[in-house]
Design an enzyme around this catalytic site. Structure first.
Site, short mmCIF file in Angstrom:
data_model
loop_
_atom_site.label_atom_id
_atom_site.label_comp_id
_atom_site.label_asym_id
_atom_site.label_seq_id
_atom_site.Cartn_x
_atom_site.Cartn_y
_atom_site.Cartn_z
N GLU A 53 -3.22 -4.67 -2.87
CA GLU A 53 -3.78 -5.62 -3.83
C GLU A 53 -3.96 -4.97 -5.20
O GLU A 53 -3.63 -5.56 -6.23
CB GLU A 53 -5.13 -6.14 -3.36
CG GLU A 53 -5.09 -6.89 -2.04
CD GLU A 53 -5.33 -5.99 -0.83
OE1 GLU A 53 -4.81 -4.86 -0.80
OE2 GLU A 53 -6.06 -6.44 0.07
N CYS A 71 -10.90 -3.52 -3.84
CA CYS A 71 -9.93 -4.46 -4.43
C CYS A 71 -10.61 -5.73 -4.92
O CYS A 71 -10.23 -6.28 -5.96
CB CYS A 71 -8.83 -4.78 -3.42
SG CYS A 71 -7.75 -3.36 -3.10
N ASN A 95 0.84 -1.20 0.00
CA ASN A 95 0.00 0.00 0.00
C ASN A 95 0.88 1.25 0.00
O ASN A 95 1.97 1.27 0.57
CB ASN A 95 -1.00 0.01 1.16
CG ASN A 95 -0.39 -0.16 2.53
OD1 ASN A 95 0.66 -0.76 2.69
ND2 ASN A 95 -1.06 0.37 3.53
N CYS A 107 -10.06 -5.42 0.65
CA CYS A 107 -11.21 -4.52 0.82
C CYS A 107 -12.16 -4.69 -0.37
O CYS A 107 -11.82 -5.31 -1.39
CB CYS A 107 -10.76 -3.08 0.97
SG CYS A 107 -10.28 -2.29 -0.58
N CYS A 139 -4.33 0.59 -2.30
CA CYS A 139 -4.14 -0.65 -1.54
C CYS A 139 -3.07 -1.52 -2.21
O CYS A 139 -2.85 -1.44 -3.43
CB CYS A 139 -5.43 -1.45 -1.50
SG CYS A 139 -6.76 -0.72 -0.53
N GLU A 174 0.28 5.28 0.75
CA GLU A 174 -0.65 6.31 1.22
C GLU A 174 -0.23 7.68 0.74
O GLU A 174 0.85 7.87 0.17
CB GLU A 174 -0.73 6.24 2.75
CG GLU A 174 -1.25 4.89 3.22
CD GLU A 174 -1.51 4.80 4.71
OE1 GLU A 174 -1.02 5.67 5.47
OE2 GLU A 174 -2.21 3.84 5.12
N1 THU Z 1 -5.26 -1.44 2.72
C1 THU Z 1 -4.74 -2.28 1.79
O1 THU Z 1 -3.62 -2.08 1.31
N2 THU Z 1 -5.47 -3.35 1.41
C2 THU Z 1 -6.72 -3.65 1.89
O2 THU Z 1 -7.35 -4.59 1.42
C3 THU Z 1 -7.29 -2.85 2.95
C4 THU Z 1 -6.58 -1.61 3.31
C5 THU Z 1 -4.48 -0.28 3.14
C6 THU Z 1 -5.04 1.04 2.70
C7 THU Z 1 -4.47 1.96 3.76
O3 THU Z 1 -3.17 2.35 3.37
C8 THU Z 1 -4.34 1.09 5.00
O4 THU Z 1 -4.43 -0.24 4.55
C9 THU Z 1 -5.42 1.34 6.04
O5 THU Z 1 -6.69 1.28 5.49
#
Ligand code: THU
Length: 129
Positions: free
Chosen positions: A58, A92, A45, A89, A56, A47
């Site tokens: 994925e 994704c 991920n 999530c 994310c 941000e």
């Molecule tokens: N996140 C992911 O990388 N994958 C997921 O399936 C759920 C959330 C990340 C997004 C964000 O950077 C952090 O987790 C918190 O939500």
């Protein structure tokens, strides 16, 4: 074609997690996508100060695979913090379904990992008529 075990795919996701850029949530995630040619594409991920621009792990892995010319996927591993269960999530799941509705999804939990069919994680995916 060299085969990749579930354990190796999880290990690739755990390794990719080390590269996560998650200064806002402190929730680092790694993903590893096994393509049908045996290639594994890993991502994390990333941000942003403008929170909604976060990607994310994925989806980053899927996009890396598409950009590399691969569109057929066999399995995806997701690794989150040890104390969490980290299935993909909803966003994704939808993106994964676009390319691989039959995908196997592995995701870490406190002790080891569990697996699920993407179709069970997203039973009513959006499709254009
Ligand atoms: N996140 C992911 O990388 N994958 C997921 O399936 C759920 C959330 C990340 C997004 C964000 O950077 C952090 O987790 C918190 O939500």
């Amino acid at each position: 074609m060299p085969s990749t075990s579930d354990e190796e795919l999880i290990a690739a996701a755990v390794a990719a997690r080390e590269h996560a850029y998650a200064p806002y949530s402190a929730f680092a995630v790694g993903a590893a996508l096994l393509c049908d040619d045996g290639t594994v594409l890993s991502a994390c991920n990333v941000e942003n100060a403008s929170y909604g621009l976060t990607i994310c792990a994925e989806r980053a892995a899927v996009f890396a695979a598409i950009a590399s010319g691969r569109r057929r996927f066999v399995a995806l591993a997701v690794a989150g913090p040890l104390e969490s269960v980290t299935p993909p999530c909803g966003a994704c799941r939808q993106v994964l379904t676009e390319f691989a509705p039959g995908l196997r999804v592995l995701y870490t939990q406190k002790d080891g990992f569990q697996s699920a069919a993407l179709a069970d994680l997203l039973p009513a995916a959006f499709e254009l008529p």
